[in-house]
Scaffold this motif. Structure first.
Motif, PDB file in Angstrom:
ATOM      1  N   ILE A 134       0.791  61.497  53.624  1.00 10.11           N
ATOM      2  CA  ILE A 134       0.467  61.299  52.215  1.00 10.11           C
ATOM      3  C   ILE A 134       1.555  60.535  51.459  1.00 10.11           C
ATOM      4  CG2 ILE A 134       1.545  63.412  51.321  1.00 10.11           C
ATOM      5  CD1 ILE A 134      -1.986  62.195  50.415  1.00 10.11           C
ATOM      6  N   SER A 135       2.755  60.440  52.027  1.00 12.60           N
ATOM      7  CA  SER A 135       3.913  59.885  51.319  1.00 12.60           C
ATOM      8  C   SER A 135       3.719  58.460  50.809  1.00 12.60           C
ATOM      9  CB  SER A 135       5.158  59.955  52.222  1.00 12.60           C
ATOM     10  OG  SER A 135       6.269  59.378  51.584  1.00 12.60           O
ATOM     11  N   PRO A 136       3.199  57.524  51.608  1.00 14.96           N
ATOM     12  CA  PRO A 136       3.054  56.153  51.108  1.00 14.96           C
ATOM     13  C   PRO A 136       2.198  56.058  49.850  1.00 14.96           C
ATOM     14  CG  PRO A 136       2.814  56.193  53.485  1.00 14.96           C
ATOM     15  CD  PRO A 136       2.829  57.618  53.038  1.00 14.96           C
ATOM     16  N   GLY A 182      12.295  62.952  45.393  1.00 14.52           N
ATOM     17  CA  GLY A 182      12.131  62.196  46.632  1.00 14.52           C
ATOM     18  C   GLY A 182      10.755  62.372  47.229  1.00 14.52           C
ATOM     19  N   SER A 183      10.325  61.354  47.928  1.00 12.42           N
ATOM     20  CA  SER A 183       9.024  61.380  48.599  1.00 12.42           C
ATOM     21  C   SER A 183       9.181  62.018  49.974  1.00 12.42           C
ATOM     22  CB  SER A 183       8.496  59.948  48.752  1.00 12.42           C
ATOM     23  OG  SER A 183       7.330  59.919  49.523  1.00 12.42           O
ATOM     24  N   PRO A 184       8.206  62.842  50.406  1.00 10.92           N
ATOM     25  CA  PRO A 184       8.287  63.451  51.742  1.00 10.92           C
ATOM     26  C   PRO A 184       8.095  62.408  52.831  1.00 10.92           C
ATOM     27  CG  PRO A 184       6.177  63.961  50.734  1.00 10.92           C
ATOM     28  CD  PRO A 184       6.988  63.248  49.692  1.00 10.92           C
ATOM     29  N   GLN A 185       9.162  61.686  53.166  1.00 14.00           N
ATOM     30  CA  GLN A 185       9.056  60.568  54.097  1.00 14.00           C
ATOM     31  C   GLN A 185       8.621  61.050  55.476  1.00 14.00           C
ATOM     32  OE1 GLN A 185      12.088  57.484  53.936  1.00 14.00           O
ATOM     33  NE2 GLN A 185      12.946  58.447  52.114  1.00 14.00           N
ATOM     34  N   GLY A 186       7.804  60.247  56.095  1.00 16.50           N
ATOM     35  CA  GLY A 186       7.288  60.591  57.408  1.00 16.50           C
ATOM     36  C   GLY A 186       5.949  61.305  57.353  1.00 16.50           C
ATOM     37  N   LEU A 222      -1.635  71.693  46.789  1.00 14.16           N
ATOM     38  CA  LEU A 222      -1.254  71.228  48.126  1.00 14.16           C
ATOM     39  C   LEU A 222      -0.150  70.170  48.037  1.00 14.16           C
ATOM     40  CD1 LEU A 222      -4.602  70.815  50.102  1.00 14.16           C
ATOM     41  CD2 LEU A 222      -2.641  72.210  50.772  1.00 14.16           C
ATOM     42  N   ILE A 223      -0.298  69.245  47.109  1.00 12.05           N
ATOM     43  CA  ILE A 223       0.696  68.171  46.976  1.00 12.05           C
ATOM     44  C   ILE A 223       2.045  68.741  46.563  1.00 12.05           C
ATOM     45  CG2 ILE A 223       1.321  66.103  45.664  1.00 12.05           C
ATOM     46  CD1 ILE A 223      -1.688  65.427  45.590  1.00 12.05           C
ATOM     47  N   ARG A 224       2.041  69.716  45.625  1.00 10.81           N
ATOM     48  CA  ARG A 224       3.306  70.365  45.239  1.00 10.81           C
ATOM     49  C   ARG A 224       3.964  71.018  46.440  1.00 10.81           C
ATOM     50  NH1 ARG A 224       0.214  72.199  40.705  1.00 10.81           N
ATOM     51  NH2 ARG A 224       0.852  71.160  38.747  1.00 10.81           N
ATOM     52  N   LYS A 225       3.168  71.649  47.271  1.00  9.40           N
ATOM     53  CA  LYS A 225       3.694  72.301  48.471  1.00  9.40           C
ATOM     54  C   LYS A 225       4.367  71.288  49.389  1.00  9.40           C
ATOM     55  CE  LYS A 225       2.015  74.295  52.782  1.00  9.40           C
ATOM     56  NZ  LYS A 225       0.807  74.648  53.560  1.00  9.40           N
ATOM     57  N   TRP A 226       3.727  70.146  49.585  1.00 13.76           N
ATOM     58  CA  TRP A 226       4.307  69.122  50.460  1.00 13.76           C
ATOM     59  C   TRP A 226       5.581  68.536  49.855  1.00 13.76           C
ATOM     60  CZ3 TRP A 226      -1.266  66.902  50.730  1.00 13.76           C
ATOM     61  CH2 TRP A 226      -2.016  67.650  51.661  1.00 13.76           C
ATOM     62  N   PHE A 249      12.791  55.864  47.479  1.00 17.98           N
ATOM     63  CA  PHE A 249      12.047  56.977  48.072  1.00 17.98           C
ATOM     64  C   PHE A 249      12.766  58.316  47.908  1.00 17.98           C
ATOM     65  CE2 PHE A 249      10.396  53.236  50.246  1.00 17.98           C
ATOM     66  CZ  PHE A 249       9.035  53.445  50.113  1.00 17.98           C
ATOM     67  N   ASP A 250      14.076  58.275  47.716  1.00 22.08           N
ATOM     68  CA  ASP A 250      14.830  59.510  47.496  1.00 22.08           C
ATOM     69  C   ASP A 250      14.960  59.860  46.022  1.00 22.08           C
ATOM     70  OD1 ASP A 250      15.297  59.834  50.233  1.00 22.08           O
ATOM     71  OD2 ASP A 250      17.050  58.516  50.170  1.00 22.08           O
ATOM     72  N   ALA A 251      14.502  58.975  45.128  1.00 23.73           N
ATOM     73  CA  ALA A 251      14.716  59.172  43.694  1.00 23.73           C
ATOM     74  C   ALA A 251      13.457  59.555  42.937  1.00 23.73           C
ATOM     75  CB  ALA A 251      15.315  57.899  43.090  1.00 23.73           C
ATOM     76  N   ILE A 252      12.316  59.621  43.606  1.00 19.09           N
ATOM     77  CA  ILE A 252      11.062  59.937  42.924  1.00 19.09           C
ATOM     78  C   ILE A 252      11.144  61.339  42.326  1.00 19.09           C
ATOM     79  CG2 ILE A 252       8.599  60.382  43.264  1.00 19.09           C
ATOM     80  CD1 ILE A 252       8.615  58.197  45.388  1.00 19.09           C
TER      81      ILE A 252
END
Length: 356
Positions: free
Chosen positions: A124-126, A117-121, A96-100, A72-75
């Protein structure tokens, strides 16, 4: 310690949920059958059932037990956006996705930008995490299986946790090397200490015995240790699944700490709390073949509760005998019984429902 700056405001969460619904309806048409994580109508037990059925019904002799290091930190954000652009034409959604993705993190009060990395929490992250591995792994392994394999290959993936079963050892070793190269191209890495190719399957016990080797190695998947075994009635090959001992001990330790804090709470209140905790654990772990572990779990909870009750007062040890404690446990704690059906029963029933 890092705190995600993407802990979204209510308005952001509403927008993310709306985008999630749209993207989910699109990608559910694309996602492959062996992908189970973060998908509507697909739960961990569906993945566990599919894996057991695949190993017992196909010619599986080797298992690649893989672990993606810090997934999740390497995406890679640039690759993720490229993948999304394959299916999403609306530039507003992509913006919007780029912003997140670039919202950043706060560490000790200082903000820093995130480039991967994925914006955990976030809501949209999953889905974004699933999309990334859909392109990096799922589509690739399907292509690789069609073009490079002459024998059986089975795959089950739940988010970043996946298992591949092979009939051929040569194909298994080749796949592992090419998978490392494939992941490296997209910024991912297989954990060297946790990624293993092990002998496993219908004939593994006999083959290893012929060569003077011990029992086949086990592998862990979704909270269960998987072992080669045989059915009691007919002696046929099966996959035994047992709750991972290390996680079971960790859960008991967690409950022990909380019980101490509840030492002087009323018995009924503590009993109701324990019942919900134990039932929640059993709801996941009470699978066929795991009777010993779930029975041990309930017994250990009873012992921990008894220990706390005996410490409540000087007379506690004499008052709380084992016979009295077992009566209290029978009153408040759920019985350790198997809840889930056999993998083949639920897997076939699910296929029939899906075909209607």
């Amino acid at each position: 310690m890092q705190y995600a700056a993407t802990v979204a405001a209510l308005e952001d969460k509403i927008v993310q949920q709306a985008v999630l619904w749209v993207l989910q309806s699109i990608y559910e048409q694309d996602f492959v059958g062996f992908s189970y994580g973060y998908r509507p109508g697909r739960k961990p037990h569906d993945a566990l059932d599919a894996l057991s059925v695949a190993i017992t019904s196909k010619k599986v002799n080797w298992i690649l037990d893989a672990d993606v290091e810090g997934y999740f930190d390497a995406i890679d954000h640039s690759w993720l956006v490229k993948f999304l652009e394959h299916r999403i034409g609306d530039r507003r959604i992509l913006r919007l996705i780029r912003k997140w993705l670039h919202a950043g993190v706060i560490e000790e009060g200082n903000w820093s930008e995130t480039v991967k990395g994925s914006p955990q929490g976030s809501v949209i992250s999953p889905l974004l995490s699933n999309v990334y591995l859909h392109y990096v792994f799922d589509l690739w392994i399907e292509w690789w299986r069609r073009h490079h394999c002459r024998r059986d290959v089975v795959v089950v993936r739940f988010v970043d946790d996946f298992v591949i079963g092979f009939e051929s050892h040569a194909e298994a070793t080749t796949c592992l090397e090419e998978l490392r190269d494939r992941f490296a191209k997209f910024g991912l890495k297989l954990h060297e200490g946790k990624t293993r190719l092990i002998e496993f399957g219908r004939y593994a016990i006999e083959r290893r015995a012929e060569h003077g080797e011990g029992r086949p190695d086990t592998f862990a998947f979704l909270g269960f240790t998987h072992r080669c075994g045989k059915t009691r009635k007919h002696g046929r090959f099966t996959v035994h699944r047992h709750s991972i001992a290390k996680r079971l001990r960790a859960k008991l330790q967690e409950i022990k700490v909380k019980l101490r804090k509840r030492m002087h709470h009323p018995l009924g209140e503590t009993g109701r709390w324990l019942r919900s905790v134990v039932q929640g654990w059993l709801n996941y772990h009470a699978v066929p073949g795991n009777s010993h572990r779930i029975g041990r779990f309930v017994d250990e909870i009873t012992r921990l509760w008894c220990h706390v009750l005996r410490r409540r007062s000087q007379r506690g040890r004499s008052r709380w005998t084992w016979s009295r404690m077992h009566r209290l446990a029978r009153k408040h704690l759920p019985r350790p019984r198997i809840i889930h059906p056999y993998p083949s029963q639920r897997f076939r029933a699910r296929l029939k429902v899906g075909a209607v």
